[in-house]
Structure formats: structure tokens, C-alpha cells
Design a protein around this motif. Structure first.
Motif, PDB file in Angstrom:
ATOM      1  N   UNK A  49       0.821  -1.206   0.000  1.00 51.64           N
ATOM      2  CA  UNK A  49       0.000   0.000   0.000  1.00 51.64           C
ATOM      3  C   UNK A  49       0.860   1.263   0.000  1.00 51.64           C
ATOM      4  N   UNK A  52       1.982   1.734  -3.510  1.00 50.75           N
ATOM      5  CA  UNK A  52       0.916   2.150  -4.421  1.00 50.75           C
ATOM      6  C   UNK A  52       0.325   3.504  -4.020  1.00 50.75           C
ATOM      7  N   UNK A  53       0.871   4.122  -2.999  1.00 54.07           N
ATOM      8  CA  UNK A  53       0.423   5.466  -2.639  1.00 54.07           C
ATOM      9  C   UNK A  53      -0.790   5.524  -1.746  1.00 54.07           C
ATOM     10  N   UNK A  54      -1.251   4.380  -1.262  1.00 52.13           N
ATOM     11  CA  UNK A  54      -2.413   4.389  -0.375  1.00 52.13           C
ATOM     12  C   UNK A  54      -2.009   4.723   1.058  1.00 52.13           C
TER      13      UNK A  54
ATOM     14  N   UNK B 186     -13.746   2.965  -3.243  1.00 50.72           N
ATOM     15  CA  UNK B 186     -12.402   2.412  -3.066  1.00 50.72           C
ATOM     16  C   UNK B 186     -11.760   2.113  -4.425  1.00 50.72           C
ATOM     17  N   UNK B 189     -10.635   5.317  -5.943  1.00 50.21           N
ATOM     18  CA  UNK B 189      -9.438   5.824  -5.290  1.00 50.21           C
ATOM     19  C   UNK B 189      -8.209   5.121  -5.860  1.00 50.21           C
ATOM     20  N   UNK B 311      -9.951   6.393   3.079  1.00 43.85           N
ATOM     21  CA  UNK B 311      -8.951   5.449   2.597  1.00 43.85           C
ATOM     22  C   UNK B 311      -8.407   4.558   3.723  1.00 43.85           C
TER      23      UNK B 311
END
Lengths: 507, 314
Positions: A49, A52-54, B186, B189, B311
Motif C-alpha cells: 500500500x 501504491x500510494x495508499x 475504493x 481511489x 482510505x
């Protein structure tokens, strides 16, 4: 290692006091399949994550194609050529495949030019042998196909580094084989693949290199060709994996649970249980095998009190269960129940660890005082003790259980049910989706309780798990028992025939 | 009552008033569709209509120009939608609660400000407004011309908005983003779409649209502002969205249906003075309840509507 596509250097990430990743360093060479192996909760998904930039790392560097990059959003990751296929697919059900793929792509005109995209997608899909029809509605596709749509999404955006999070966990064996072919084709097209898994055989079959993670740190990075499953399992769990097979202590006691000719109606009005008879003794684990959907779930529900039985008798110590409510079965009769769907039936996901640990005993001491007043001190003490004893990884006892890994969620349910001191424990699919270490923990816990005299009804569709721990096993088919046998006399052919509905004599 | 079935002039008048009664509903419903398609319930439509009505009245009162009033009304709607967006998108407050808060706030603040700014004359002095502009050729069509093409500019604007918004929703990348965000935020995003950005845009847009409905009430129908003049129209618009299955054309037709019931109850009121009028006044609401009952169980709502997206919750 000359051509590093991606280097992760000393990445750290904490959630409150829990260090999900600490000093993770990984080198990924271009055009290779690189596996990240680790148990649930080892920090694999957190790491991906961040890539992936989350999530944002607390410290450390990400170096892509020789340049340090900051990835603050999935959009940025996609711009950098990083694509990700999530464990739970990110498709919008009612949209078509084409719409799903072009969704959010930058540099598009205001009007949707679906025709042109569709033609190019069909071309791309054919080039990789995906057999995806771009005009189909995403929700109507089989799971394996949905996964290929996700991969196509990455390819269509020219991603050259593709992250796959537990890609086979949702696939049937046939779909898994197709998926392996897809991976090989991607590799042939010089794509770099990072795939996250806890399955050893996949690592051995597919990857060029493997990074093993444990408790948020990298324990090893190896060439797959130079290692073996045993070594990987040890690195992943941190010690030799020992299933406590055959450590029989204590003796089988008297008859505890007895079902006679029980029938019950299923969700769709069908006869889910159809004249089922079964005994469980004290100090005995009885395994219930069978193909999923042959009444196993209903059997567990009937004993736990969630589903009424329409005829026959269900007795605990010779006493009929029918008049007892669910809460009386928990409190007075001491029947524990570990449900199949731990997230929906077993836990209140948005509540904290402590609340979930007293769920089924919230209305009586030690959790209440003066009748119905909750004793929060006792609730917290109980939770702290159980977190310690069952080694549950949570940032605090107030952390919502939604954020815990599957293994830790299962431990909470097991802790709750076992610590209530049941005489009979009904467990349904307790190891579904768990990794090696967690399975070992669950099974050893059950064996320990068995040795103390608890009777256990262990329902599972995974034959190996049943054979590993049960003292006796029965096979269910269409709501009845087709055979009862000891593990040592259970050959896979014999069980297979029983699972297909042939009775003992015919088998 | 019978005359609308026999007399074509009476029928024309009846349908004309049905259309005019449905216009404020339709503006609000079109806005609400965008908000709900992006995943945010907009219970605040009622308050946003009221804000638009107040703004239109004040703007016209101050400048004497209905066009300035329209601009002012629009601005008030967008302005009031802003705290709604902050509450429900950024702060993750329950969308129903946020909407109710906006409605109650609008109810109080518009009454208060109207008294301060326009004084006692607000209820009596007629404001300038838009007048009927018969469209050449089209208005000469028998019956239909008199009903649909002898209206004012706001109605014509609505005629253009319905197909334009349908096109926007189903044929453009913006529409695709909106529909996708309302169904699976989601997924959006991870595909690089700003969920909050889309939802803000849709909520502010719905604020402007609902305000146009309020502007129409003041500038085309009654030419004064009165307290709580929205009178439940925002809630009927919500029912029209469901009845119209979140589609601009469907919702516009549903609004027309509710307008029809409203016109019918008005006629019944005047035709039967011996019966307490309140019983007839319930007709549009009874119709909307019936419509919802008939459609119960057919769930085509955007899947993520009502759910806050964060998020970190995954």
C-alpha cells in the motif's frame, strides 16, 4: 542485480504503537517475478500500500528506475508505471469492462470514446490470451476473468511494475492454473511482477526471487532456486512448524452430544439436515468432512441454537436442547461456537478487541455487576489477559477488530469461546484463509482443550486439517452422515466416495 | 372537476399548472441525482430550495432585476451546500443528520435574514420576475403548445438541462467518474480518482440546482418570499429521484407525476370548499409514499450512497 527496477530502502510504517513495517529493504530486478512471502499480519499489504500510494511511509526511500520517488496517491503510482491488483478486486459492478479500465485514466477527452478504447482493449486482451470481452458488465464475469480485467487495467495504463496481492486466494484450482499462465506471459513481455502470498508452493512454482517477511521486518531475500518449502516455512514462521499430531493425553469420556435423526430447513427452504445422527464424547475431536454446502453450516447452527430443528432430537448429556435459548446454551449448557463467517457472525467489526472478547457473556458476571451494569475494569482485564495469552497482535484492546488480520480475528473468537470454559465446542471452518502459523495455533489450541476433556465438533472442507487433528471423522452428504471412520483408516479414495454420497457399505 | 375531461381549455389549464408545480421539484431532483450518484444522500434539498428562494428574492429586492436575483439565489444554494459537503464528505458526519441540520439551519436563517433585509414588506410587495415567453411556432401547436411552450426562461432552461445532464451522466468521463464513485469509491481511489473531489463537485452542483428550484418559486410563481415556502418540495424531489431510478429523464417524469397530483389537489380544494382543504393537501405526499411502496425491493440505488469513504478504513 545490475538492473534494479525497484529498490525499497529502510521503509518504516507504524500504526500507533504497532510497527507494521520496520526497516524493510527489498531489491526487485526488472523483468522478474518477485514474491513477498509472509504470514497474515507480517506487514506485506502495508508495504504494498505504501508502494501504491495508499499509505505514506514514516521514513525510508523508494527508488524506482534509479530515481528516488515520493508516491503520495494511487494516481502518482499509476503515472510512475506501477499497477496493483488488489486481493479484493477494485471493479465497479454495473460498469462494463471498458468503463472499468478507462476509469480515472488521465488525458482523456470529456466525451467517452468507448468504441476506440474497446477496440484497443480487445487487441491487448488477445495479445496476452486473456479472452476478456470489453463490452461485458463487470459484475457478470467469473472471478478469474475479473482478475484478468484488473491485470488488463494495469497493462492498459502501461504499468511495467505490477503488484499482485494474494492473487490466488479467491481462485478455484482451474482458475489458478490459468492465472499462472498469465503470469508467465507477463514476464515474457518484460513486466516486473511483485506478488504477495503466504502459499509456499506458489513461491516455489512461480518466482525468481523471494523476500520473506515476519512481524514487519524482512528476514531473508533469496533466489527461489536455492531454497525449499521447508526452509521458507521456517523463515516465515520463525521456527520449525510443528503440528501437535498424536499427542494424545486424557481419555475419551462419556457421551456428551447426541443427535438422532435430526432434520432442519435451510435458507432456501430446502432440507439442509435430513435424518442426521451423530455423537460427540468428552475429550474427543470429531471431524465433519464433506463438500461445502451439504448441511455443515446448518448442523453447526442447529447446535448453537441459531436454527431450529424440525424433527429428531439434539441432546447434551441426555437433555433435549430445543427449549434452551442461544444465551442459555452459552451460559448454562456451556456450548461454545466458532462460526464459519468470522467477520459477519463472529465479530462486531467496528467494536474494539475488548468488547468482542466479552460478546457472548456480556450479560453476566464477571463482566457485569449489580445485575446488568457493565464492569469495564473486568472487561479490560479480561481482554489484556487474553491478548497476552493468545498472542493477538493489536495496537490496543480498544482497536476496532476490522483492522486486524484474519488470523488475529480468529484468535479473538477462539479466545472468547474457549475461555468461557465450554464443555462442547462447535467450530466451523476455523482455518479458512489463515496462514500456516495461525492454523498451527488454532489446531494446537483445540488439541490442548480436547486433552482437558472438552468435546469438539470440527467442521471443515479441508480434509488435511481434519485428518491432522480429529480422533474420529464423519462425512456429510446432503444433510446426512454417509460414514464414520478413524483417521488412520481414512484413505482419500474412501472419503472421496463417502463425500460423493455412497454409504459405508458401498464405499 | 369533470370539466377537465370535457373542456379542452380547462384541461390545458390543469396540465399547465401541473407542469408549473413540477418545475421546482425537477430542478431539485436533477441536482439530487448527481449528489446521490456520487454516493451522498442529499436530505438537504429542502433547505437548499429555500436558500435559493431567499437569495432570488433578496437579489431582486435589492437590484430590481430578476436576473441578478437568479444569480444571487444560485450563489446562496452553492454557499449553503458547502457546509453540507464539509460535514458529509470531509468530516464523515452521518449524511442524513448533516442534511437535516442544513434544513433546520436554512429554515431559521432565511426567515431571520428576510425580516432584517426586506422588512415587513417582504410578504406583501410583489417582486419583479420572469414572464411567459411563448416560443414562436412551437407555442401554436394545439394543447401541447399552450402547456409546454408558453412558459418562462427557467422552464426552457430545464428542458435543455434534462438531456444535457443525461448526456453528462452517461456519455462523458465526468459522468463515468460520478457513477463509479457512488458505487465503489475504493475502486475509484485506487484508479486515481479523487473521491472527495467528485463528491464535493456533485454536492455543490446539487446545491445550485435545488436553488434554481427555489428561484423559480419566487421569480416565476409567487413573486414574494415567505417563510418555509419550500413546503416539503425537497422531500418530494427525493422520492422522485427514487421513482425515476436515479436517471434525469426518469426523475423529470416522476416530478411531472407529482406535479399532476399537486394540481389535482388544488382543483379538489377549490371545487369542494365544504371539505377541510388539508385532506386534499396530503395528496402529493400520499402519491409519493405509494410510489415508494410500489418500487420497494427494486434496489437500483448507487451502492455506496450514504457511506462515508475514508482510505484508512480498509
Amino acid at each position: 542485480m545490475s538492473d534494479s527496477h525497484l529498490v525499497l530502502e529502510n521503509l518504516c510504517k507504524s500504526f500507533g504503537p504497532v510497527r507494521a513495517n520496520s526497516n524493510v529493504t527489498i531489491h526487485v530486478a526488472r523483468g522478474t517475478v518477485h514474491a513477498i512471502l509472509g504470514e497474515n499480519g507480517a506487514g506485506k499489504t502495508t508495504l504494498m500500500n505504501m508502494l501504491y500510494g495508499l499509505l505514506q511511509p514514516d521514513s525510508g526511500r523508494i527508488i524506482l528506475n534509479g530515481r528516488e520517488v515520493r508516491i503520495d496517491s494511487p494516481r502518482r503510482a499509476l503515472e510512475l508505471g506501477i499497477g496493483m491488483v488488489h486481493q479484493h478486486f477494485m471493479l465497479v459492478g454495473p460498469l462494463t469492462v471498458t468503463e472499468n479500465i478507462i476509469l480515472g485514466m488521465s488525458g482523456q477527452a470529456l466525451t467517452l470514446n468507448q468504441g476506440a478504447h474497446r477496440a484497443r482493449l480487445r487487441e491487448l486482451s488477445e495479445a496476452f490470451g486473456f479472452e476478456v470481452e470489453p463490452g461485458m458488465e463487470a459484475s457478470r464475469l467469473p472471478i478469474g476473468m475479473q482478475q484478468r480485467v484488473e491485470i488488463l487495467k494495469c497493462l492498459y495504463r502501461d504499468a511495467d511494475l505490477i503488484i499482485l496481492d494474494e492473487p490466488t486466494s479467491v481462485l478455484t484450482p482451474q482458475e489458478t492454473r490459468t492465472f499462472f499462465d498469465v503470469l508467465r506471459r507477463l514476464k515474457a513481455a518484460n513486466k516486473t511482477i511483485l506478488f504477495i502470498t503466504h502459499k509456499l508452493e506458489e513461491v516455489m512454482n512461480l518466482s525468481d526471487r523471494v523476500t520473506v517477511m515476519r512481524a514487519g521486518t524482512v528476514t531473508n531475500e533469496l533466489e527461489t532456486a536455492t531454497t525449499n518449502p521447508g526452509e521458507l516455512a521456517r523463515l516465515m514462521v520463525g521456527r520449525e512448524v510443528i503440528f501437535n499430531i498424536g499427542s494424545r493425553e486424557g481419555r475419551r469420556g462419556g457421551r456428551l452430544l447426541s443427535l438422532q435423526d435430526v432434520t432442519a430447513t435451510g435458507e432456501r427452504g430446502n432440507r439442509a439436515l435430513d435424518g442426521l445422527s451423530l455423537d460427540v464424547h468428552e475429550g474427543e475431536i470429531v471431524g465433519v468432512a464433506g463438500v461445502d454446502g451439504n448441511g455443515q453450516a446448518e448442523l453447526a447452527e442447529v447446535i448453537a441454537g441459531l436454527r431450529p430443528y424440525t424433527s429428531g432430537s439434539v441432546c447434551l448429556d441426555g437433555e433435549e436442547l430445543a427449549p434452551y435459548s442461544i444465551s442459555e446454551r452459552v451460559g448454562r449448557l456451556r456450548i461454545g461456537y466458532v462460526p464459519e463467517d468470522r467477520q459477519r457472525t463472529g465479530l462486531v467489526l467496528d467494536q474494539g478487541v475488548a468488547a468482542n472478547m466479552m460478546l457472548r457473556a456480556h450479560d453476566r458476571p464477571p463482566f457485569t455487576r449489580f445485575g446488568r451494569l457493565l464492569d469495564f475494569g473486568a472487561i479490560r482485564r479480561n481482554a489484556r489477559a487474553l491478548v497476552e495469552r493468545y498472542q493477538i497482535r493489536a495496537s490496543s484492546i480498544e482497536q476496532p477488530v476490522r483492522h486486524l488480520s484474519g488470523g488475529n480475528q480468529q484468535k479473538i473468537i477462539l479466545a472468547r469461546e474457549i475461555e468461557a470454559g465450554p464443555r462442547l465446542l462447535v467450530v466451523a471452518q476455523p482455518c479458512k484463509g489463515l496462514d500456516v502459523g495461525a492454523i498451527e495455533f488454532v489446531q494446537n489450541t483445540l488439541l490442548e482443550q480436547r486433552n482437558r476433556g472438552m468435546g469438539v465438533l470440527y467442521i471443515s472442507t479441508e480434509l488435511e486439517h481434519i485428518l491432522a487433528i480429529c480422533d474420529r471423522l464423519v462425512v456429510m452428504f446432503r444433510g446426512r452422515i454417509t460414514g464414520s471412520l478413524l483417521p488412520q483408516e481414512a484413505s482419500s479414495e474412501r472419503i472421496g466416495r463417502l463425500m460423493a454420497g455412497m454409504t459405508e457399505e458401498a464405499a | 372537476m369533470i370539466d377537465i375531461l370535457t373542456d379542452s381549455q380547462a384541461l390545458t389549464n390543469f396540465l399547465n399548472s401541473a407542469l408549473r408545480l413540477s418545475i421546482p421539484l425537477a430542478f431539485a431532483a436533477l441536482g439530487g441525482i448527481f449528489s446521490e450518484r456520487s454516493g451522498v444522500f442529499n436530505i438537504g434539498l429542502e433547505g437548499l430550495i429555500l436558500a435559493g428562494a431567499f437569495g432570488a428574492a433578496l437579489g431582486t429586492y435589492l437590484t430590481g432585476s430578476p436576473l441578478a436575483g437568479l444569480a444571487f439565489g444560485l450563489a446562496c444554494g452553492v454557499l449553503l451546500a458547502t457546509p453540507l459537503a464539509v460535514l458529509s464528505v470531509t468530516l464523515g458526519v452521518n449524511q442524513i443528520v448533516a442534511g437535516i441540520a442544513i434544513n433546520l439551519f436554512a429554515l431559521g436563517i432565511t426567515a431571520f435574514l428576510a425580516r432584517i433585509t426586506m422588512g415587513a414588506s417582504a410578504n406583501t410587495q410583489l417582486l419583479a420576475g420572469f414572464h411567459r415567453v411563448p416560443l414562436p411556432v412551437l407555442s401554436d401547436i394545439p394543447v401541447i403548445g399552450a402547456i409546454f411552450f408558453n412558459q418562462d426562461v427557467l422552464v426552457y432552461a430545464l428542458y435543455l438541462l434534462v438531456p444535457a445532464l443525461t448526456w453528462l451522466m452517461f456519455r462523458t468521463t465526468w459522468g463515468l467518474n460520478i457513477r463509479a464513485v457512488g458505487h465503489n469509491p475504493r475502486a475509484c481511489d485506487t484508479a486515481g480518482i479523487s473521491v472527495a473531489g467528485v463528491r464535493y463537485a456533485c454536492l455543490l452542483f446539487s446545491g445550485g440546482m435545488a436553488a434554481l428550484g427555489g428561484c423559480y418559486l419566487v421569480l416565476s410563481q409567487v413573486f414574494v418570499f415567505s417563510e418555509h415556502m419550500s413546503a416539503g418540495k425537497g422531500f418530494i424531489a427525493l422520492a422522485a429521484i427514487i421513482l425515476g431510478r436515479w436517471h434525469p429523464v426518469g426523475a423529470a417524469l416522476a416530478c411531472l407525476l407529482f406535479g399532476l397530483f399537486d394540481a389535482l389537489q388544488l382543483r379538489l380544494q377549490f371545487g369542494n370548499p365544504e371539505i377541510p382543504y388539508q385532506i386534499f393537501a396530503t395528496l402529493p405526499y400520499v402519491a409519493s409514499i405509494l410510489a415508494l411502496v410500489l418500487l420497494a425491493g427494486q434496489n437500483v440505488a448507487p451502492q455506496a450512497v450514504g457511506h462515508h469513504y475514508d482510505r484508512r478504513d480498509y
